[in-house]
Design a protein around this motif. Structure first.
Motif, PDB file in Angstrom:
ATOM      1  N   GLU A  26       0.929  -1.154   0.060  1.00  0.00           N
ATOM      2  CA  GLU A  26       0.083  -0.003   0.070  1.00  0.00           C
ATOM      3  C   GLU A  26       0.928   1.245   0.147  1.00  0.00           C
ATOM      4  O   GLU A  26       1.692   1.269   0.779  1.00  0.00           O
ATOM      5  CB  GLU A  26      -0.887   0.113   1.230  1.00  0.00           C
ATOM      6  N   LYS A  27       0.505   2.235  -0.842  1.00  0.00           N
ATOM      7  CA  LYS A  27       1.206   3.473  -0.805  1.00  0.00           C
ATOM      8  C   LYS A  27       0.864   4.442   0.232  1.00  0.00           C
ATOM      9  O   LYS A  27      -0.269   4.615   0.582  1.00  0.00           O
ATOM     10  CB  LYS A  27       0.709   4.151  -2.238  1.00  0.00           C
ATOM     11  N   SER A  28       1.893   4.712   1.109  1.00  0.00           N
ATOM     12  CA  SER A  28       1.890   5.673   2.263  1.00  0.00           C
ATOM     13  C   SER A  28       2.035   7.120   1.686  1.00  0.00           C
ATOM     14  O   SER A  28       2.559   7.442   0.835  1.00  0.00           O
ATOM     15  CB  SER A  28       2.876   5.334   3.240  1.00  0.00           C
ATOM     16  N   SER A  29       1.184   7.753   2.419  1.00  0.00           N
ATOM     17  CA  SER A  29       1.078   9.367   2.081  1.00  0.00           C
ATOM     18  C   SER A  29       1.954  10.070   3.020  1.00  0.00           C
ATOM     19  O   SER A  29       1.762   9.790   4.508  1.00  0.00           O
ATOM     20  CB  SER A  29      -0.254  10.056   2.112  1.00  0.00           C
ATOM     21  N   ILE A  30       2.939  11.019   2.820  1.00  0.00           N
ATOM     22  CA  ILE A  30       3.664  11.833   3.694  1.00  0.00           C
ATOM     23  C   ILE A  30       3.423  13.437   3.562  1.00  0.00           C
ATOM     24  O   ILE A  30       3.634  13.640   2.212  1.00  0.00           O
ATOM     25  CB  ILE A  30       5.238  11.415   3.662  1.00  0.00           C
ATOM     26  N   LYS A  31       3.059  14.121   4.439  1.00  0.00           N
ATOM     27  CA  LYS A  31       2.979  15.466   4.182  1.00  0.00           C
ATOM     28  C   LYS A  31       4.411  16.125   4.433  1.00  0.00           C
ATOM     29  O   LYS A  31       4.735  16.052   5.688  1.00  0.00           O
ATOM     30  CB  LYS A  31       1.694  16.110   5.284  1.00  0.00           C
ATOM     31  N   LEU A  32       5.304  16.766   3.647  1.00  0.00           N
ATOM     32  CA  LEU A  32       6.335  17.118   3.743  1.00  0.00           C
ATOM     33  C   LEU A  32       6.428  18.869   3.635  1.00  0.00           C
ATOM     34  O   LEU A  32       5.905  19.419   2.574  1.00  0.00           O
ATOM     35  CB  LEU A  32       7.321  16.589   2.571  1.00  0.00           C
ATOM     36  N   ALA A  33       7.122  19.585   4.695  1.00  0.00           N
ATOM     37  CA  ALA A  33       6.812  20.957   4.539  1.00  0.00           C
ATOM     38  C   ALA A  33       8.452  21.211   4.372  1.00  0.00           C
ATOM     39  O   ALA A  33       9.127  21.002   5.189  1.00  0.00           O
ATOM     40  CB  ALA A  33       6.239  21.632   5.899  1.00  0.00           C
ATOM     41  N   GLU A  34       8.518  22.363   3.601  1.00  0.00           N
ATOM     42  CA  GLU A  34       9.943  22.809   3.185  1.00  0.00           C
ATOM     43  C   GLU A  34       9.878  24.393   3.753  1.00  0.00           C
ATOM     44  O   GLU A  34       9.007  24.961   3.499  1.00  0.00           O
ATOM     45  CB  GLU A  34      10.488  22.737   1.878  1.00  0.00           C
ATOM     46  N   VAL A  35      10.914  24.750   4.312  1.00  0.00           N
ATOM     47  CA  VAL A  35      11.159  25.842   5.046  1.00  0.00           C
ATOM     48  C   VAL A  35      11.147  27.325   3.867  1.00  0.00           C
ATOM     49  O   VAL A  35      10.375  28.072   4.256  1.00  0.00           O
ATOM     50  CB  VAL A  35      12.165  26.076   5.988  1.00  0.00           C
ATOM     51  N   THR A  36      11.747  26.945   2.885  1.00  0.00           N
ATOM     52  CA  THR A  36      11.398  27.705   1.601  1.00  0.00           C
ATOM     53  C   THR A  36      11.729  27.190   0.366  1.00  0.00           C
ATOM     54  O   THR A  36      12.061  25.851   0.409  1.00  0.00           O
ATOM     55  CB  THR A  36      12.451  28.871   1.783  1.00  0.00           C
ATOM     56  N   ARG A  37      11.523  27.731  -0.617  1.00  0.00           N
ATOM     57  CA  ARG A  37      11.895  27.015  -2.025  1.00  0.00           C
ATOM     58  C   ARG A  37      13.263  27.385  -2.378  1.00  0.00           C
ATOM     59  O   ARG A  37      13.587  28.598  -2.535  1.00  0.00           O
ATOM     60  CB  ARG A  37      10.897  27.504  -3.162  1.00  0.00           C
ATOM     61  N   SER A  38      14.321  26.625  -2.090  1.00  0.00           N
ATOM     62  CA  SER A  38      15.588  26.922  -2.381  1.00  0.00           C
ATOM     63  C   SER A  38      16.261  25.694  -3.278  1.00  0.00           C
ATOM     64  O   SER A  38      16.335  24.644  -3.062  1.00  0.00           O
ATOM     65  CB  SER A  38      16.407  27.041  -1.087  1.00  0.00           C
ATOM     66  N   LEU A  39      16.981  26.556  -4.029  1.00  0.00           N
ATOM     67  CA  LEU A  39      18.030  25.614  -5.214  1.00  0.00           C
ATOM     68  C   LEU A  39      19.011  24.630  -4.042  1.00  0.00           C
ATOM     69  O   LEU A  39      19.626  23.740  -4.478  1.00  0.00           O
ATOM     70  CB  LEU A  39      18.930  26.438  -5.851  1.00  0.00           C
TER      71      LEU A  39
END
Length: 329
Positions: free
Chosen positions: A25-38
């Motif tokens: 079964e595919k697991s869902s993960i909510k991922l938060a990044e502090v900013t969009r950065s290279l």
């Protein structure tokens, strides 16, 4: 075969099949990044190259724009995992949080900012900053703490030997530098390279090279999440490790092509130049395991900035178990 034996055998087969199905079964993960950065290139590689999908993970990425907001999202279950500066986990821990955040996979291992000047400095020395106007980063954040650490390392008192500006929001720093009186500014890529290309500034030094290895940005989750979702966290870590290895083995141009969808407004040549700068100074960690000596360097930087309220042991806020397991597979 008797009916009873058949039923028992059938039940065992069904149990095996159901277990296999549940594993797949595919697991869902909510991922938060502090900013969009290279600076977070390996994360975007993991998404674009399908490394999370290979681990049967459906990762939903959200950009939360700021350390405080990112940690709020994590602690309130608005995110399962956060990509944010390791110093934020220390701030939460020292507030006596019961279910505090633990660093379990490192992504970047140096500071990611560069010193940009309005004028060219072909023979730049750090003492040139004396008596200048320096546009720094937000007080208490890693960029600013590293900035002050590097200045002090070069015998410059950031609060007495120059005019240090810290009253500009992160998003407005580039514009404030162009339109204001500051002679120097601390910038991330690709903004630093864009400024150089457009003639708005010149990259003259690297804070990452000066400050040494430090767990600058990594993945963290609450203790409870890691305990209850160890398998998902391990698969997440394995995907990140695959991406780190891919970034290490491929050229800056190939990396730029893969992650360009996340930076649609930045030209490919700028992305390539910026990524190469980070590769040259080993900013991208090649292994998700957070080293104890790097953690100690982080604490020294925070202590120099007056932001380390109490000692935080490595074993309390760092879990290398998952990282070590996937690296040794």
């Amino acid at each position: 075969m008797t009916k009873i034996k058949f039923v028992a055998l059938f039940s065992c087969l069904m149990l095996i099949l159901l277990t296999a199905c549940n594993t797949n079964e595919k697991s869902s993960i909510k991922l938060a990044e502090v900013t969009r950065s290279l600076f977070y290139a390996p994360q975007y590689v993991a998404l674009e190259k399908g490394f999370f999908e290979e681990e049967n993970l459906d990762v939903e990425l959200q950009t939360t724009w700021g350390g405080d907001k990112t940690m709020t999202a994590l602690l309130s279950d608005g995110a399962d995992i956060a990509l944010v500066g390791s110093e934020t986990s220390i701030y939460v821990y020292t507030q006596n949080s019961k279910d505090y955040a633990v660093n379990f996979a490192n992504l970047t291992q140096t500071d990611g900012t560069f010193l940009v000047a309005k004028e060219e400095h072909p023979e730049f020395k750090w003492k040139d900053l004396n008596d200048s106007i320096f546009l720094g980063q937000r007080k208490g954040g890693m960029p600013q703490m590293v900035g002050e650490f590097v200045l002090k390392k070069n015998n410059i008192d950031p609060h007495n030997d120059l005019e240090l500006l810290q009253n500009v929001d992160f998003a407005n720093i580039p514009g404030a530098f162009v339109s204001g009186d500051a002679e120097y500014v601390q910038l991330f890529e690709p903004t630093a390279s864009v400024f150089e290309k457009e003639g708005k500034g010149h990259i003259i030094a690297s804070f990452g090279e000066e400050s040494g290895n430090v767990p600058y940005t990594g993945f963290m989750a609450k203790q409870s999440y890691l305990k209850e979702n160890k398998d998902e966290a391990k698969r997440f870590t394995r995907a990140i490790y695959k991406a780190q290895q891919w970034v290490e083995e491929n050229s800056a141009e190939e990396i730029a092509k893969v992650i360009q969808p996340y930076f649609e407004d930045t030209e490919l040549d700028i992305l390539t130049t910026s990524i190469q700068r980070y590769k040259d100074q080993d900013s991208f960690a090649t292994n998700p395991s957070l080293k104890e000596e790097d953690w100690e360097n982080l604490k020294e930087i925070m202590n120099e900035a007056g932001e380390l309220k109490e000692d935080v042991p490595y074993d309390e806020l760092v879990n290398t178990e998952l990282a070590e397991e996937v690296a040794n597979e």
